[in-house]
Design an enzyme around this catalytic site. Sequence first.
Site, mmCIF file in Angstrom:
data_model
loop_
_atom_site.group_PDB
_atom_site.id
_atom_site.type_symbol
_atom_site.label_atom_id
_atom_site.label_comp_id
_atom_site.label_asym_id
_atom_site.label_seq_id
_atom_site.Cartn_x
_atom_site.Cartn_y
_atom_site.Cartn_z
ATOM 1 N N ARG A 233 -54.512 -24.088 47.155
ATOM 2 C CA ARG A 233 -53.052 -24.973 45.800
ATOM 3 C C ARG A 233 -52.424 -25.954 46.672
ATOM 4 O O ARG A 233 -52.681 -26.226 48.000
ATOM 5 C CB ARG A 233 -51.775 -23.044 45.818
ATOM 6 N N GLU A 262 -47.957 -29.664 39.871
ATOM 7 C CA GLU A 262 -48.582 -29.722 38.445
ATOM 8 C C GLU A 262 -48.205 -29.468 37.146
ATOM 9 O O GLU A 262 -46.719 -28.551 37.658
ATOM 10 C CB GLU A 262 -49.761 -28.539 38.297
ATOM 11 N N HIS A 280 -56.813 -29.235 37.543
ATOM 12 C CA HIS A 280 -57.073 -27.041 38.046
ATOM 13 C C HIS A 280 -57.633 -26.255 37.242
ATOM 14 O O HIS A 280 -57.092 -25.589 36.257
ATOM 15 C CB HIS A 280 -55.816 -26.352 38.207
HETATM 16 C C1 8YV Z 1 -54.733 -19.613 37.319
HETATM 17 C C2 8YV Z 1 -55.686 -19.478 39.697
HETATM 18 O O1 8YV Z 1 -54.631 -18.383 37.290
HETATM 19 O O2 8YV Z 1 -56.981 -18.074 40.391
HETATM 20 C C3 8YV Z 1 -56.026 -18.571 41.085
HETATM 21 O O3 8YV Z 1 -54.715 -17.985 41.282
HETATM 22 O O4 8YV Z 1 -55.377 -21.041 39.976
HETATM 23 C C4 8YV Z 1 -56.315 -19.745 38.478
HETATM 24 O O5 8YV Z 1 -57.462 -19.360 38.289
HETATM 25 C C5 8YV Z 1 -55.403 -19.848 36.417
HETATM 26 O O6 8YV Z 1 -55.517 -20.663 35.772
HETATM 27 C C6 8YV Z 1 -54.661 -19.122 34.655
HETATM 28 O O7 8YV Z 1 -53.668 -19.341 34.685
#
Ligand code: 8YV
Length: 317
Positions: A233, A262, A280
């Site tokens: 993150r 983001e 991302h």
């Molecule tokens: C996002 C992610 O969730 O799994 C996670 O924690 O950061 C990614 O896989 C993905 O962008 C789905 O919105």
Amino acid sequence: MPNSKPHLLIAARLPPLYVQALHAEYTVHDRLHDTDPAALARVAPEIRAIAASGESKVPGTLMAQLPALKMVSVLGVGYDGVDVAAAKARGVMVTHTPDVLNDEVADTAIGLMLCAARQLPAADRYVRAGQWLNGAMPLTRKMSGSRLGIVGLGRIGKAIADRAKAFGMSIAYTSRSAKADVPYRFVANVVDLAAQSDFLVVITPGGAATRKMINAEVLQALGPTGILVNVARGSVVDETALIAALKDGALGGAGLDVFEDEPRVPQALMDMPHVVLTPHIGSATQETRQAMSDLALNNLKAFFAGQAVLTPVPELR
Ligand code: 8YV
């Protein structure tokens, strides 16, 4: 015939293949809390579930507006944007999609390490710009056989380590405590880990406990030839300190898939040709997003059928 499909609020932009599947089973209200709060207030008593992404914000204040809410299904392994304590207090279940994305995020981390060390995006630009005609590109750095530090040795961290072994890397990690079941070296302190690493890969959950954990001191310890890779993150890295360290050469390079705000990426990072930036995309393949979507849908389905959900977040197990 009245519409009997349960009402569901989508909390953030979600992959189209998932949104399509949601429409088949639910009466979907897409991001009404952002776009039309008055319309949300009208349908609020009907809404029984929220579909969120790993990056979504689902604060207690939103839950409080939805008296019939019983379930938040996160498409993603990370759920730091969901106020789980508030959910627990209201009797709202929260699920996420662990495991099905381990390979993908680990592949992305290795890709960013290689891209940042070997400067593959810059090499591509070099050829396209016709610069090869004027001579060879500057030499880059070797990844095989170097030292990897992993910040957070969970499921994805272990998948990254598995891959790094094939590159002959020596592997150390830091996490809340040493893991009994891994052959890698535990380093209790992240600054020490950085000082002993050529690559520092961040794959720890976001949230208050890890906010700005990768600060100026850590980056300084990683050093002028060190490379930081973040597939966790944006909140885990102090972005201002990162930009300063890259600018003054205290840090060698970076491969970043996640950012503090983001989809806004600081211009200073965009202006650095040796830094590799991706939007991302850690889990963003057709195959993995399909698997995540299936799991998120199956969690909702189980919940509405009165069965145990498949993958509740650890706090609600
Ligand atoms: C996002 C992610 O969730 O799994 C996670 O924690 O950061 C990614 O896989 C993905 O962008 C789905 O919105």
